[in-house]
Write an enzyme that holds these catalytic residues in place. Structure first.
Site, PDB file in Angstrom:
ATOM      1  N   GLY A  54      17.582  26.718  38.404  1.00 48.52           N
ATOM      2  CA  GLY A  54      18.875  27.316  38.151  1.00 48.52           C
ATOM      3  C   GLY A  54      18.744  28.803  37.887  1.00 48.52           C
ATOM      4  CB  SER A  55      20.917  31.696  38.534  1.00 46.83           C
ATOM      5  OG  SER A  55      20.576  31.683  39.898  1.00 46.83           O
ATOM      6  CG  HIS A  57      16.197  29.823  33.781  1.00 52.74           C
ATOM      7  ND1 HIS A  57      16.639  29.478  32.533  1.00 52.74           N
ATOM      8  CD2 HIS A  57      16.508  28.788  34.602  1.00 52.74           C
ATOM      9  CE1 HIS A  57      17.187  28.264  32.593  1.00 52.74           C
ATOM     10  NE2 HIS A  57      17.141  27.842  33.831  1.00 52.74           N
ATOM     11  CG  HIS A 219      18.763  24.031  31.930  1.00 48.97           C
ATOM     12  ND1 HIS A 219      17.552  23.400  31.837  1.00 48.97           N
ATOM     13  CD2 HIS A 219      18.849  24.506  33.183  1.00 48.97           C
ATOM     14  CE1 HIS A 219      16.948  23.480  33.010  1.00 48.97           C
ATOM     15  NE2 HIS A 219      17.709  24.146  33.842  1.00 48.97           N
TER      16      HIS A 219
END
Lengths: 331, 205
Positions: A54-55, A57, A219
């Site tokens: 996922g973006s 990070h 997350h």
């Protein structure tokens, strides 16, 4: 929610565009995808390395694309795994005929999407191997769960598998090196405040002014234990103790330390944590070969940090010390 | 039951309407036991699926559902993309060559979808996942000989509500262990909307 964005649904596209514009000589984007590739990929006779997630990070994962680390990273939506079709495009773009190695963090979505991409690539005649990183000691490994999460320690898997591939290692040798890191790395994180996913518009969880969470994932999901905010020394001690309790360390062992900020913690505070971590290790006669300090795998603007310890042998040391040139990891 | 391309288009359209209307609710379910993106991801995926199928002309339900599957896989992301994608892909594969789809074929399609998603997610019943809605619905289809909209609605709704009492042992919610009890599983809620939409499309609700 107050953020420097245009449209909550366009953050990933806008980010990737800006990133390519910042490093036009190092990186390129596969058109129509959020896959960022080493500009010279596929590198002849080299195993291709693909990671992603996922973006949110950043600098993970695209920041680790470059000589000595990844050949491609695929950015999903914020905190959401990239999709199999885009992962497939990345795999195809970096395969030089020597096979492609996937580095996957142990989150259900990541595992499912990477597995599907691997199946699709194999159907196209590309040799694919993978490793699943599960360094987070906050989550107990048992039959009842899907196992431990993969967090900041993943960056050192990129580093060591990347060095092995750059040195001409075969797909099997790259896999063996990655598995060795996974077996020897442990991490745990904590947070003082949550973060806000742009499309959600509100914080992922709530913490009172005097509370902190131990064991959060990357997350923004809440942790395993909520307690009163402690001093930096107490936080560092709790995190380090949880790692030391999980893996056998003996006097004279050598380790790499990673002190990772989650996106909104000042370096000052991270240095204070590092100071205590190093003291604890010195007391136990555990020798620190190298310290990685800064933001490696963040969770948007979450305040907090994670600590990772990687137990080293001569092979891991030499791969860790090998030169690498990704935009966010120069060594 | 005579399920054709038009029915499939209507089914997905109605599913999309329900997902869009409940986007925030799905996200709030995921906020408690997940990472709060389920509603966002499902609404993006189903909207794209509707955009895709409304721009094409189709001869069979199988073709419609194949495009739906591929769109969900490539647009949803997370765990839901491959899982919901797999469900529709298995329906499409089972329906292939059977047009219109009769009740028996529809039933085997659902069976294949369930076993496909269980295999992909390595999940079984009772783990607080979408399997806990799909399994009882499939069971209902197998027990009956004809499509019964009101019964499907009832079975799916009860199954979804039952996930409240389960402790998650699979998926992201598993990290919350006991804390996951007392909340409806987001994937089960989305699955309920899929069956609610099916009941409306086929039962004329």
């Amino acid at each position: 929610m107050k953020k420097i964005i245009n449209d909550p649904n366009q953050v990933v596209q806008d980010m990737v565009k800006g990133m390519i514009a910042a490093y036009p000589n190092d990186l390129r984007q596969i058109p129509g995808t959020m896959a960022i590739v080493r500009s010279d990929a596929p590198v002849k006779n080299k195993v291709g390395l693909v990671s992603g997630g996922g973006s949110g990070h950043e600098p993970a994962h695209a920041g680790y694309v470059g000589k000595g680390m990844l050949d491609a990273a695929v950015a999903g939506e914020v905190f959401t795994s990239p999709t199999p079709d885009q992962l497939l495009e990345a795999i195809k773009a970096v395969d030089s005929g020597s096979g492609v190695f996937l580095i996957i963090k142990n989150y259900t979505g990541d595992v499912l999407n990477f597995e599907m991409a691997a199946e699709l690539a194999e159907a196209e005649g590309i040799q694919v191997e993978s490793v699943i990183v599960n360094d987070d000691v906050a989550v107990e490994d048992s039959d009842a769960t899907t196992g431990r999460r993969g967090i900041a320690g993943t960056v050192l898997v990129h580093k060591i598998a990347g060095a092995m591939a750059e040195e001409g290692g075969t797909l099997e040798e790259v896999k063996a090196a990655a598995e060795k890191v996974v077996a020897n790395i442990r991490s745990i994180g904590m947070a003082l405040t949550p973060c806000t996913v742009p499309a959600a518009g509100k914080p992922s969880f709530e913490l009172e002014e005097n509370e902190m969470e131990i064991g959060i994932g990357i997350h923004g999901e809440s942790g395993i234990e909520r307690k009163q905010v402690a001093t930096a020394d107490d936080i560092a001690t709790e995190l380090t103790d949880k790692i030391l309790a999980d893996m056998e360390f003996t006097s004279g062992d050598e380790v790499a330390v990673m002190i990772n900020g989650l996106g909104a913690t000042p370096e000052m505070e991270l240095y204070i944590v590092n100071s205590k971590v190093q003291d604890i290790l010195a007391e136990k006669d555990i020798h620190v070969h190298k310290t990685f300090f800064g933001e490696y795998m963040t969770a948007l603007e979450m305040t907090g940090c994670s600590v990772s310890l990687l137990k080293l042998d001569d092979e891991l040391k030499s791969l860790l010390d090998a030169q690498s040139r990704p935009v966010a990891f120069r060594s | 039951m005579e399920f054709q391309a038009q029915d499939a288009i209507q089914w997905i359209g109605l599913t999309n309407e329900k997902i869009q209307a409940n986007k925030e609710y799905l996200t709030s379910l995921d906020q408690v036991i997940g990472d709060s993106d389920h509603g966002i991801n499902m609404s993006r995926g189903f909207q794209e699926a509707v955009n895709k199928i409304s721009g094409e002309s189709y001869d069979t339900a199988s073709d419609v559902l194949k495009d739906v599957a591929m769109t969900l896989m490539s647009k949803v992301g997370g765990a839901s993309g491959p899982l919901f994608g797999t469900l529709f892909l298995k329906l499409s594969t089972t329906f292939k060559g059977n047009d219109p789809v009769d009740y028996a074929t529809f039933t085997s399609g659902l069976e294949e979808a369930l076993s496909g998603v269980m295999q992909r997610g390595k999940a079984t019943k009772g783990e607080k996942t979408l399997v806990d809605v799909w399994a009882p619905v499939v069971e209902h289809f197998k027990q009956e000989n004809a499509f019964q909209a009101d019964k499907i609605l009832e079975v799916a709704k009860t199954a979804m509500e039952n996930t409240k009492d389960l402790m998650a042992t699979k998926g992201r919610a598993a990290y919350f262990k006991e804390k996951s009890i007392g909340h409806i599983d987001p994937g089960s809620a989305s699955s309920y909307y899929i069956f609610e939409a099916l009941a409306e499309a086929e039962g004329g609700y």
